[in-house]
Write a protein that holds these residues in place. Structure first.
Motif, PDB file in Angstrom:
ATOM      1  N   THR A 328       9.650  55.758  -8.379  1.00 50.13           N
ATOM      2  CA  THR A 328      10.114  54.729  -9.306  1.00 50.13           C
ATOM      3  C   THR A 328      10.378  53.443  -8.538  1.00 50.13           C
ATOM      4  OG1 THR A 328      11.113  56.353 -10.770  1.00 50.13           O
ATOM      5  CG2 THR A 328      11.881  54.088 -10.979  1.00 50.13           C
ATOM      6  N   ILE A 329       9.773  52.360  -9.000  1.00 50.58           N
ATOM      7  CA  ILE A 329       9.983  51.034  -8.396  1.00 50.58           C
ATOM      8  C   ILE A 329      11.144  50.376  -9.131  1.00 50.58           C
ATOM      9  CG2 ILE A 329       8.895  48.849  -7.783  1.00 50.58           C
ATOM     10  CD1 ILE A 329       7.542  51.195  -6.508  1.00 50.58           C
ATOM     11  N   MET A 330      12.242  50.075  -8.428  1.00 53.63           N
ATOM     12  CA  MET A 330      13.430  49.475  -9.033  1.00 53.63           C
ATOM     13  C   MET A 330      13.844  48.252  -8.232  1.00 53.63           C
ATOM     14  SD  MET A 330      15.568  52.985  -9.886  1.00 53.63           S
ATOM     15  CE  MET A 330      16.635  52.255 -11.098  1.00 53.63           C
ATOM     16  N   GLY A 331      14.669  47.429  -8.871  1.00 56.11           N
ATOM     17  CA  GLY A 331      15.148  46.237  -8.202  1.00 56.11           C
ATOM     18  C   GLY A 331      15.546  45.168  -9.190  1.00 56.11           C
ATOM     19  N   HIS A 332      15.979  44.014  -8.660  1.00 54.73           N
ATOM     20  CA  HIS A 332      16.423  42.909  -9.495  1.00 54.73           C
ATOM     21  C   HIS A 332      15.210  42.222 -10.140  1.00 54.73           C
ATOM     22  CE1 HIS A 332      19.486  40.102 -10.837  1.00 54.73           C
ATOM     23  NE2 HIS A 332      18.706  39.093 -10.498  1.00 54.73           N
ATOM     24  N   VAL A 333      15.496  41.509 -11.220  1.00 60.01           N
ATOM     25  CA  VAL A 333      14.431  40.815 -11.926  1.00 60.01           C
ATOM     26  C   VAL A 333      13.810  39.749 -11.020  1.00 60.01           C
ATOM     27  CG1 VAL A 333      16.054  39.172 -12.964  1.00 60.01           C
ATOM     28  CG2 VAL A 333      13.852  39.601 -14.065  1.00 60.01           C
ATOM     29  N   ASP A 334      12.477  39.660 -11.058  1.00 63.76           N
ATOM     30  CA  ASP A 334      11.710  38.646 -10.337  1.00 63.76           C
ATOM     31  C   ASP A 334      11.801  38.824  -8.818  1.00 63.76           C
ATOM     32  OD1 ASP A 334       9.916  36.580 -10.368  1.00 63.76           O
ATOM     33  OD2 ASP A 334      11.440  35.024 -10.209  1.00 63.76           O
ATOM     34  N   HIS A 335      11.985  40.062  -8.377  1.00 67.80           N
ATOM     35  CA  HIS A 335      11.963  40.330  -6.942  1.00 67.80           C
ATOM     36  C   HIS A 335      10.603  40.850  -6.483  1.00 67.80           C
ATOM     37  CE1 HIS A 335      16.378  40.372  -5.395  1.00 67.80           C
ATOM     38  NE2 HIS A 335      16.106  39.297  -6.110  1.00 67.80           N
ATOM     39  N   GLY A 336       9.634  40.989  -7.413  1.00 66.92           N
ATOM     40  CA  GLY A 336       8.282  41.342  -7.029  1.00 66.92           C
ATOM     41  C   GLY A 336       7.942  42.813  -7.154  1.00 66.92           C
ATOM     42  N   LYS A 337       8.617  43.543  -8.068  1.00 62.42           N
ATOM     43  CA  LYS A 337       8.318  44.971  -8.209  1.00 62.42           C
ATOM     44  C   LYS A 337       6.908  45.189  -8.759  1.00 62.42           C
ATOM     45  CE  LYS A 337      11.725  45.435 -11.011  1.00 62.42           C
ATOM     46  NZ  LYS A 337      12.164  44.040 -10.943  1.00 62.42           N
ATOM     47  N   THR A 338       6.612  44.544  -9.873  1.00 58.02           N
ATOM     48  CA  THR A 338       5.297  44.738 -10.494  1.00 58.02           C
ATOM     49  C   THR A 338       4.190  44.141  -9.634  1.00 58.02           C
ATOM     50  OG1 THR A 338       6.411  44.627 -12.634  1.00 58.02           O
ATOM     51  CG2 THR A 338       4.021  44.435 -12.639  1.00 58.02           C
ATOM     52  N   SER A 339       4.462  43.040  -8.962  1.00 58.28           N
ATOM     53  CA  SER A 339       3.437  42.449  -8.085  1.00 58.28           C
ATOM     54  C   SER A 339       3.103  43.374  -6.924  1.00 58.28           C
ATOM     55  CB  SER A 339       3.930  41.095  -7.549  1.00 58.28           C
ATOM     56  OG  SER A 339       4.164  40.196  -8.610  1.00 58.28           O
ATOM     57  N   LEU A 340       4.112  44.032  -6.397  1.00 57.33           N
ATOM     58  CA  LEU A 340       3.866  44.992  -5.323  1.00 57.33           C
ATOM     59  C   LEU A 340       3.024  46.162  -5.830  1.00 57.33           C
ATOM     60  CD1 LEU A 340       4.411  45.997  -2.445  1.00 57.33           C
ATOM     61  CD2 LEU A 340       6.542  47.001  -3.285  1.00 57.33           C
ATOM     62  N   LEU A 341       3.343  46.629  -7.021  1.00 62.49           N
ATOM     63  CA  LEU A 341       2.556  47.719  -7.600  1.00 62.49           C
ATOM     64  C   LEU A 341       1.136  47.256  -7.941  1.00 62.49           C
ATOM     65  CD1 LEU A 341       2.799  50.658  -8.388  1.00 62.49           C
ATOM     66  CD2 LEU A 341       3.599  49.954 -10.639  1.00 62.49           C
ATOM     67  N   ASP A 377       7.194  51.939 -13.052  1.00 61.88           N
ATOM     68  CA  ASP A 377       7.670  50.565 -12.871  1.00 61.88           C
ATOM     69  C   ASP A 377       8.709  50.288 -13.945  1.00 61.88           C
ATOM     70  OD1 ASP A 377       8.022  47.959 -12.172  1.00 61.88           O
ATOM     71  OD2 ASP A 377       6.167  47.227 -13.107  1.00 61.88           O
ATOM     72  N   THR A 378       9.962  50.052 -13.522  1.00 64.78           N
ATOM     73  CA  THR A 378      11.058  49.832 -14.482  1.00 64.78           C
ATOM     74  C   THR A 378      11.389  48.352 -14.563  1.00 64.78           C
ATOM     75  OG1 THR A 378      12.768  50.099 -12.799  1.00 64.78           O
ATOM     76  CG2 THR A 378      12.026  52.085 -13.942  1.00 64.78           C
ATOM     77  N   PRO A 379      11.959  47.903 -15.694  1.00 64.88           N
ATOM     78  CA  PRO A 379      12.367  46.499 -15.818  1.00 64.88           C
ATOM     79  C   PRO A 379      13.565  46.206 -14.924  1.00 64.88           C
ATOM     80  CG  PRO A 379      12.161  47.568 -17.971  1.00 64.88           C
ATOM     81  CD  PRO A 379      12.142  48.646 -16.951  1.00 64.88           C
ATOM     82  N   GLY A 380      13.685  44.957 -14.542  1.00 66.16           N
ATOM     83  CA  GLY A 380      14.818  44.553 -13.720  1.00 66.16           C
ATOM     84  C   GLY A 380      15.854  43.764 -14.466  1.00 66.16           C
ATOM     85  N   HIS A 381      15.573  43.341 -15.728  1.00 62.78           N
ATOM     86  CA  HIS A 381      16.526  42.550 -16.484  1.00 62.78           C
ATOM     87  C   HIS A 381      17.767  43.375 -16.804  1.00 62.78           C
ATOM     88  CE1 HIS A 381      18.169  40.111 -19.803  1.00 62.78           C
ATOM     89  NE2 HIS A 381      17.547  39.118 -19.207  1.00 62.78           N
ATOM     90  N   ALA A 382      18.906  42.702 -16.943  1.00 65.93           N
ATOM     91  CA  ALA A 382      20.179  43.405 -17.164  1.00 65.93           C
ATOM     92  C   ALA A 382      20.171  44.226 -18.434  1.00 65.93           C
ATOM     93  CB  ALA A 382      21.331  42.382 -17.209  1.00 65.93           C
ATOM     94  N   ALA A 383      19.395  43.818 -19.443  1.00 63.36           N
ATOM     95  CA  ALA A 383      19.401  44.522 -20.725  1.00 63.36           C
ATOM     96  C   ALA A 383      18.709  45.870 -20.661  1.00 63.36           C
ATOM     97  CB  ALA A 383      18.729  43.655 -21.795  1.00 63.36           C
ATOM     98  N   PHE A 384      17.962  46.137 -19.593  1.00 62.68           N
ATOM     99  CA  PHE A 384      17.174  47.362 -19.524  1.00 62.68           C
ATOM    100  C   PHE A 384      17.834  48.400 -18.624  1.00 62.68           C
ATOM    101  CE2 PHE A 384      14.205  44.033 -20.690  1.00 62.68           C
ATOM    102  CZ  PHE A 384      13.533  44.620 -21.752  1.00 62.68           C
ATOM    103  N   SER A 385      19.164  48.470 -18.655  1.00 63.97           N
ATOM    104  CA  SER A 385      19.894  49.425 -17.813  1.00 63.97           C
ATOM    105  C   SER A 385      19.540  50.863 -18.178  1.00 63.97           C
ATOM    106  CB  SER A 385      21.400  49.200 -17.968  1.00 63.97           C
ATOM    107  OG  SER A 385      22.124  50.175 -17.271  1.00 63.97           O
ATOM    108  N   ARG A 388      16.240  51.919 -16.617  1.00 62.22           N
ATOM    109  CA  ARG A 388      16.320  52.201 -15.183  1.00 62.22           C
ATOM    110  C   ARG A 388      16.982  53.555 -14.941  1.00 62.22           C
ATOM    111  NH1 ARG A 388      17.371  46.766 -15.263  1.00 62.22           N
ATOM    112  NH2 ARG A 388      19.623  47.052 -15.246  1.00 62.22           N
ATOM    113  N   ALA A 389      18.012  53.853 -15.706  1.00 63.49           N
ATOM    114  CA  ALA A 389      18.669  55.151 -15.555  1.00 63.49           C
ATOM    115  C   ALA A 389      17.711  56.286 -15.892  1.00 63.49           C
ATOM    116  CB  ALA A 389      19.902  55.226 -16.460  1.00 63.49           C
ATOM    117  N   ARG A 390      16.894  56.106 -16.951  1.00 64.13           N
ATOM    118  CA  ARG A 390      15.932  57.125 -17.339  1.00 64.13           C
ATOM    119  C   ARG A 390      14.856  57.291 -16.263  1.00 64.13           C
ATOM    120  NH1 ARG A 390      15.691  55.499 -22.127  1.00 64.13           N
ATOM    121  NH2 ARG A 390      13.891  54.137 -22.010  1.00 64.13           N
ATOM    122  N   GLY A 391      14.438  56.170 -15.650  1.00 60.96           N
ATOM    123  CA  GLY A 391      13.437  56.248 -14.595  1.00 60.96           C
ATOM    124  C   GLY A 391      13.952  56.976 -13.368  1.00 60.96           C
ATOM    125  N   ALA A 392      15.242  56.781 -13.051  1.00 60.73           N
ATOM    126  CA  ALA A 392      15.811  57.446 -11.882  1.00 60.73           C
ATOM    127  C   ALA A 392      15.973  58.939 -12.107  1.00 60.73           C
ATOM    128  CB  ALA A 392      17.161  56.817 -11.532  1.00 60.73           C
TER     129      ALA A 392
END
Length: 821
Positions: A328-341, A377-385, A388-392
């Motif tokens: 699971t790719i996690m992190g803050h919004v706009d830190h490049g998670k999807t770009s790395l993937l 690939d999980t969202p990084g925005h605060a609303a998608f907590s 992220r928990a489901r992905g972990a």
């Protein structure tokens, strides 16, 4: 239950203290004082002793007697218009139950007695028949002897000279002889040997035609001991009746194979009035079944689901093989998670995401030379907590992406918490190292404060420097993932029914319900019957993440399935079921429980009535939400509900997955709600109804735009806040009496300005004694609108005449300020 004394226990079980002490002594417990405490173990010992004693008494007598007492009130009308009086009526019932073995023994004894009586009666009947036959033989022998004697006497008389006189026809021998002759004659006539009556006036042919036909032979009834083929059962059939938690009277009667009227009659005898379609609880049904002589079997409502899960769990057997890791790719919004993937997959996923941010969980698997890796690939925005928990929860390794130029941010810390809660190893990918302002050491220092110590600092957390733009360090990251998976020794059974978890689901207009699942055990194949949360169905099509059809998906492989009855919730368990009937039963049971839970949550309780009355005064913005996938719908719902405060709240009237239809518009119209479509649009009929009824409709593609606009709209509904500002203060020096104008206070303005149109307060010893407004404001003899600081004036207070020298008149103004959440 806490320990109690002997006296308290006797009061609770409603038995005398002396009797309870005797029972304790019989049970072998050394308790003699009524104030002595009884522990839980001693209670269990006493209970076992009483059960054994009761069982022995039952075994000795074979019977058990139940006594019931019911007290009810009955109103008796008074005579001559007087008020009636209430009379307490006590109904006592006594019912004795006998053991089945005792009943069978008594029935066997009764049958033996009846058989003996029948044999005795048959013997007596045979004796009577034998006596009758013997009497007939004796009478016949006597008649023959008399006939021989008569013949001998006749022969002797003929030898004499004078002939003897003929015997009298009335003598007994003559009557008997005549009777015998008539009997012989009738026998000969019946056999056709006697003379037949002849008619002289008809011909022989006619006589032959008119001759009587031989009659039917009438067989005399002979009583026999033979019985018919059907034998009435001597013992009532005892059935084992399965009782769910709730069922109707008709269903209970059907289970016992009796008429509903019989069940209702038994319930009326018990004091329960019920109709044929009225539901009854499990305990009442069990008592009715016992009353009617059957054995109740209590069944839990979730037994169907529990049985199915147990059967499917037993089916997961076989040889375990090594499976690919789920990362699971996690992190803050706009830190490049999807770009790395993207760089790993050699695709461009970021360009297709609205606003350049990920708003869905994306599931992919990548086939490399060194092995296969599945990525989430999980969202990084605060609303998608929740996402992220489901992905972990369904992952093996978490890759935490941290921008080297931004450092640790709030969603980074949240991702760390989710990974630690799921007990999943973390690999840190320090991204954007190609930027000049990149500072990897700062990232290490900040993460070290949260117990993520780098390996080169003596810790156990792998740090990999990567650049999603240039590709630097990506191979090292993949090597670290594969190394971590080898350490974990990930294995799964491949040759069994598939099991997994729902990653995401959506409603496609052309294909229906589409669910993205991650297979965790076994193999999911096209044509399997699947149960996913509240939905079920047969897999009509199986697709990979690129939309290409596949035949099967093994462990750790994501896939899309088509053919479900609806869109399951993200995070629901998915399993392959052997039969569609089982899957439908469990799905319908889960839907009923979900509906019941939802109705229970919506019910208004008595203790919350005042709270609801208070809430009615709070401005409420009703919202109808429609989104493209369940994950976004869940995140948007939680984010909007968090906007609510004590000043105003957001109420989500309805929510769902798919486009906006006419029923959604009607619901928004009835509840005066705002329609919000997140990555969905309204169909043609819905657009016509929206235009005709002027229903507010908002389209959004980025979640924080929706949150900000709803917050602004709710803020506009708030009533403005009233603020007071003191603008002047005047001191009363003297009071003048005027017959025309009333009391006039001669004042000196000591602060600010006094205006005639503003409200005032009268203070005496710094205590407010009156609030009102000015009736007049004069300077000398002229009416003025305001008097400034340091000037004298005459003030007339409206509807107040108790003003005195030394009082102060405070002048203030009220302003309205817009409120914010």
């Amino acid at each position: 239950m806490a320990d109690v004394t002997v006296k308290e226990l006797a009061k609770a079980v409603k038995t005398p203290v002396d009797r309870l002490l005797a029972q304790l002594a019989d049970a072998g417990l050394a308790i003699t004082d009524p104030e002595q405490t009884i522990t839980e173990e001693e209670k269990q010992t006493l209970l076992e002793h009483l059960k054994k004693a009761h069982a022995g008494a039952e075994a000795a007598s074979g019977k058990i007697t139940l006594r019931r007492k019911k007290i009810s009130a009955m109103t008796v009308g008074g005579a001559a218009g007087r008020a009636g009086k209430t009379v307490n009526v006590e109904v006592r019932k006594k019912r004795t139950y006998i053991k089945r073995s005792v009943v069978e023994a008594e029935e066997q004894e009764r049958l033996q007695k009846e058989q003996a009586e029948r044999e005795k009666l048959a013997a007596e009947q045979a004796a009577i028949e034998a006596e009758k036959a013997a009497a007939l033989e004796a009478e016949k022998a006597a008649a023959e002897a008399e006939a021989e004697a008569a013949k001998a006497a006749t022969a002797a008389a003929e030898k004499k000279a004078a002939p003897p006189a003929p015997p009298s026809p009335d003598s007994a021998p003559a009557r008997k002889k005549k009777k015998v002759e008539k009997t012989e004659e009738r026998k000969d006539t019946r056999k056709g040997k006697g003379s037949r009556r002849k008619e002289l006036h008809i011909s022989a042919a006619a006589a032959e035609r008119r001759r009587k036909k031989p009659g039917r032979t009438v067989r005399a009834y002979q009583a026999t001991d033979a019985e018919h083929g059907f034998a009435k059962p001597t013992v009532a059939a005892v059935r084992e009746v399965s009782l769910p938690e709730t069922l109707t009277v008709a269903e209970l009667a059907q289970k016992m194979s009796v008429k509903s009227a019989e069940v209702i009659k038994v319930m009326m005898k018990m004091g329960v009035m019920a109709t044929i379609n009225q539901p009854i609880d499990q305990e009442t049904a069990a008592i009715v079944v016992e009353e009617m002589g059957h054995k109740p079997k209590l069944v839990k409502e979730d037994e169907v689901e529990t049985t199915l899960l147990a059967e499917e769990a037993d089916a997961v057997q076989g040889e375990e093989v090594t499976r690919p890791p789920v990362v699971t790719i996690m992190g803050h919004v706009d830190h490049g998670k999807t770009s790395l993937l993207d760089y790993i997959r050699r695709t461009k996923v970021t360009a297709s995401e609205a606003g350049g941010i990920t708003q869905h969980i994306g599931a992919y698997h990548v086939e490399l030379e060194k092995g296969i890796i599945s990525f989430l690939d999980t969202p990084g925005h605060a609303a998608f907590s929740a996402m992220r928990a489901r992905g972990a929860q369904c992952t093996d390794v978490v890759v935490l992406v941290v921008a080297a130029d931004d450092g640790v941010m709030p969603q980074t810390l949240e991702a760390i918490q989710h990974a630690k809660a799921a007990n999943v190893p973390i690999i840190i990918a320090v991204n954007k190292i190609d930027k000049p302002e990149a500072d990897p050491d700062r990232v290490k220092n900040e993460l070290a404060q949260h117990e993520l110590i780098p390996e080169d600092w003596g810790g156990d957390t792998m740090f990999v420097h990567v650049s999603a733009k240039t590709g630097d360090g990506v191979d090292d990251l993949l090597d670290a993932i594969l190394l971590q998976s080898e350490v974990l020794e990930l294995k799964a059974v491949a040759d069994c029914a598939g099991r997994g978890i729902v990653i995401e689901s959506r409603l496609d207009k052309g294909r229906g319900a589409v669910a993205t699942v991650l297979v965790q055990q076994g193999t999911l194949r096209k044509g399997d019957t699947v149960l996913a949360g509240l939905e079920y169905g047969r897999v009509r099509a199986l697709l990979d993440e690129n939309g290409q059809p596949i035949d099967a998906a093994g462990p750790s492989i994501p896939a899309e399935i088509l053919g479900l009855s609806g869109t399951p919730l993200a995070g629901d368990d998915m399993m392959v079921v052997s039969g569609e009937k089982k899957a439908r039963e469990v799905a319908l049971f889960r839907q009923a429980k979900s509906r019941e839970r939802r109705l229970t949550q919506q019910a208004v309780h008595v203790d919350k009535l005042f709270q609801h009355m208070t809430d009615e005064q709070i401005p409420t913005l009703n919202v109808v939400l429609k989104a493209d996938v369940h994950g976004s719908l869940e995140a948007l719902t939680d984010a909007l509900l968090k906007i609510s405060t004590e000043q105003g709240k957001v109420a989500v009237v309805a929510k769902g997955v798919g486009g906006i239809n006419e029923s959604d518009v009607n619901l928004a119209l009835a509840s005066k709600a705002v329609l919000i479509g997140f990555n969905v649009r309204a169909d043609a009929s819905a657009r016509e109804l929206i235009a005709a009824e002027n229903v507010p409709l908002r389209y959004y593609g980025i979640i924080y735009d929706a949150i900000n606009n709803v917050k602004a709209e709710l803020t506009g509904m708030l009533a403005p806040e009233r603020q007071e500002k003191i603008i002047g203060l005047a001191e009363v020096r003297d009071v003048f009496r005027s017959s025309k104008l009333g009391d006039i206070a001669g004042c000196m303005v000591i602060d600010g300005v006094v205006r005639r149109d503003d409200p005032i307060r009268v203070l005496r010893d710094n205590v407010v004694i009156y609030e009102g407004e000015l009736e007049s404001l004069r300077r000398f003899k002229d009416d003025v609108k305001e008097v400034k600081n340091g000037m004298e004036c005459g003030i007339g207070v409206k509807d107040y005449s108790d003003i005195k020298a030394g009082d102060q008149i405070e002048v203030y103004e009220v302003t309205e300020v817009a409120r914010t959440l």
